[in-house]
Design a protein around this motif. Structure first.
Motif, short mmCIF file in Angstrom:
data_model
loop_
_atom_site.label_atom_id
_atom_site.label_comp_id
_atom_site.label_asym_id
_atom_site.label_seq_id
_atom_site.Cartn_x
_atom_site.Cartn_y
_atom_site.Cartn_z
N UNK A 1 21.78 6.19 16.12
CA UNK A 1 22.27 7.32 16.87
C UNK A 1 20.75 8.53 17.67
N UNK A 2 21.10 9.41 16.87
CA UNK A 2 20.16 10.48 17.27
C UNK A 2 18.78 10.40 16.46
N UNK A 3 19.26 10.12 14.85
CA UNK A 3 18.05 9.68 13.96
C UNK A 3 17.32 8.71 14.57
N UNK A 4 15.92 9.41 13.72
CA UNK A 4 14.91 7.77 13.58
C UNK A 4 14.39 8.27 12.05
N UNK A 5 14.47 6.96 11.97
CA UNK A 5 14.63 6.31 10.27
C UNK A 5 13.00 5.41 10.18
N UNK A 6 12.31 6.27 9.50
CA UNK A 6 11.23 5.55 8.94
C UNK A 6 11.23 5.08 7.70
N UNK A 7 10.33 3.64 7.64
CA UNK A 7 9.78 3.75 6.12
C UNK A 7 8.97 2.99 6.56
N UNK A 8 7.96 3.29 5.24
CA UNK A 8 6.50 3.65 4.48
C UNK A 8 6.57 2.63 3.36
N UNK A 9 5.66 1.39 3.46
CA UNK A 9 6.14 0.63 2.73
C UNK A 9 4.98 1.05 2.32
N UNK A 10 4.62 0.35 1.11
CA UNK A 10 3.27 1.57 0.57
C UNK A 10 2.09 -0.11 0.09
N UNK A 11 1.18 -0.10 0.69
CA UNK A 11 0.55 -1.12 0.30
C UNK A 11 -0.84 -0.71 0.23
N UNK A 12 -1.68 -1.65 -1.07
CA UNK A 12 -2.71 -2.20 -1.76
C UNK A 12 -3.55 -3.31 -1.65
N UNK A 13 -3.99 -4.07 -0.83
CA UNK A 13 -4.95 -4.90 -1.23
C UNK A 13 -6.07 -5.54 -1.64
N UNK A 14 -6.81 -4.94 -3.18
CA UNK A 14 -7.56 -4.66 -4.31
C UNK A 14 -7.05 -6.26 -4.79
N UNK A 15 -8.45 -6.78 -5.38
CA UNK A 15 -8.54 -8.42 -5.58
C UNK A 15 -9.29 -7.86 -7.27
#
Length: 483
Positions: A352-366
């Motif tokens: 609808x009028x709402x904006x939905x933002x998903x922020x998925x946390x990422x870490x690429x250490x080995x």
């Protein structure tokens, strides 16, 4: 009727030419396939014309040459880029969905979106142990690379034109060994963040109306506040589509880090339907609802009608994460050499009028134990999924390799005690499943689907920085205190 004449008429009916152009169009086709017309057979006309060109020696009998001619022929029935853009934006003033409906239909009818190939993909949906629903696809649509193209690329050190598969210069490009044919390719121009961007559909779509938003400049991907601004602007223009970006680092990012782009389309992914397991309050941003999502990966969801507050809070969360360490969970933002290891996979859609933002946390250490990534599918799951976990898979739609079609059939035969070969990589898993499940001819397909979906859930859990266990929940609490 002759196949040349029939295709000329089809081209005129598609609207790219007028009836008065019949002879002209027929001669354009003859220039590509030879002069003499032959009776048309049942089925699609373009493959018949391509075969005719091969028989007459107009092109060599090879994958690349066939693809180039196929797209040249379809280009005849495709309006020019300027005409496509004019029609698109005229329709957009009526309704954004009307514009994309028209453009998508164009891109399927002119064979830019390879519908026949996409239909070969295997797809199913299953609910896994944590209650989430996951979508599984085995990708059979993308053709194998042309061996001649591979050989040519191995000795080619020249600067490329186009620079990459996403560059604007692909629009109308003939193609060559190692560079896809794009004669029938069209790109919609739009303004995003004060800059010129393009929108196109993906030829080998992974979901409904799979599109790509691309910067018209060949510049590396970057996730920052401008990314969130751009996602909002795209959602304003295409409220019926989701839009998201792959992360901007290797391992956790996509396969095209060299060119700034996002992906979108008309599909509701499993992650979008996942519930909030912990509500969050940010008093400085009263117009924004926030929460931690009940999902195998580590996702904070923000929703608001106030896009300014949404962008500001999202930027704050990214800034904190980009400098956050938790040694007890092997989470490290920057290593001793100063290399950045934290970013997010940002995804936006409208309700609808709402904006939905998903922020998925990422870490690429080995580490030595996890050389492909600490937060990457671990080795025991590689028999199903070894590749990077990108934007689409983050949202719960697995893109699995084509090899699995035959290999999983072997697993089923193993479960049913039918004598056959089974890949050694699958054997421990196949035995473990067989030990805890009663498998019959009647339920073997269902068992396979459920168990593959569960492996994909485990893959996503491996990629999550805060696991769904006591240590991970404690890690979440420590991180949220920093926000």
């Amino acid at each position: 009727m002759g196949v040349i004449k029939a295709y000329a008429q089809a081209t005129i009916e598609a609207g790219a030419f007028e009836p008065l152009d019949q002879v002209y169009v027929e001669n354009k086709i003859r220039a590509l396939v030879g002069d003499e017309d032959v009776p048309a057979k049942a089925g699609k006309l373009v493959p018949q014309l391509v075969e005719l060109a091969v028989q007459r020696g107009k092109i060599e009998d090879g994958q690349t040459a066939r693809e180039i001619l196929n797209d040249q022929l379809y280009d005849l029935m495709t309006p020019t880029p300027s005409a496509v853009n004019h029609a698109f934006w005229q329709k957009h003033t009526v309704a954004p969905a009307a514009a994309t409906d028209w453009f998508y239909q164009l891109c399927t009818s002119n064979d830019y979106v390879k519908v026949d190939a996409i239909q070969k993909n295997v797809a199913f949906t299953e609910t896994v142990a944590d209650g989430n629903e996951l979508e599984i696809t085995i990708n059979l649509s993308k053709p194998e690379k042309d061996p001649k193209a591979i050989a040519a690329a191995a000795h080619d050190t020249a600067k490329k034109y186009p620079q990459c598969a996403l560059c604007l210069e692909n629009e109308g490009y003939l193609g060559r060994l190692g560079q896809a044919a794009r004669s029938n390719h069209r790109i919609i121009r739009l303004n995003v963040g004060g800059h010129s961007w393009g929108m196109q559909y993906s030829p080998y779509a992974y979901f409904n109306e799979h599109c790509i938003f691309l910067d018209t400049k060949h510049e590396p991907m970057k996730i920052d506040q401008q990314t969130l601004i751009n996602l909002v602007e795209i959602e304003r223009q295409f409220p019926h589509y989701f839009v998201g970006s792959n992360a901007d680092l290797p391992i956790v990012g996509g396969s095209m880090l060299a060119h700034e782009h996002y992906q979108g389309g008309r599909h509701v992914f499993p992650m979008m339907k996942a519930k909030i397991k912990q509500e969050l309050a940010f008093p400085a941003y009263p117009a924004v609802q926030a929460g931690v999502v009940d999902w195998p990966m580590s996702d904070i969801r923000l929703r608001s009608e106030d896009t300014n507050q949404l962008i500001q809070l999202g930027t704050h969360i990214m800034a904190v994460w980009n400098h956050y360490d938790d040694a007890s969970l092997q989470i490290q933002a920057v290593d001793a050499a100063g290399t950045r290891h934290h970013t997010v996979t940002p995804i936006m859609h409208r309700e609808g009028a709402e904006y939905v933002l998903d922020l998925v946390l990422r870490d690429n250490n080995t580490t030595d134990q996890y050389p492909l990534g600490i937060f990457h599918p671990h080795q025991k799951l590689w028999h199903i999924k070894k590749e990077n976990i990108g934007l689409i898979e983050v949202m719960g739609r697995a893109i699995l390799p084509a090899r699995l079609k035959d290999e999983l059939h072997e697993v089923k035969q193993f479960w049913l005690n039918a004598p056959n070969q089974i890949a050694a990589a699958h054997l421990p898993w196949a035995k473990e499943v067989a030990a805890r499940r009663a498998i019959t001819v009647e339920n073997v397909d269902q068992v396979l689907h459920e168990e593959v979906a569960q492996v994909f859930s485990d893959v996503l859990a491996d990629a999550g920085v805060f696991k769904n266990d006591p240590a991970g929940e404690a890690g979440w609490r420590r991180f949220l205190q920093n926000l």
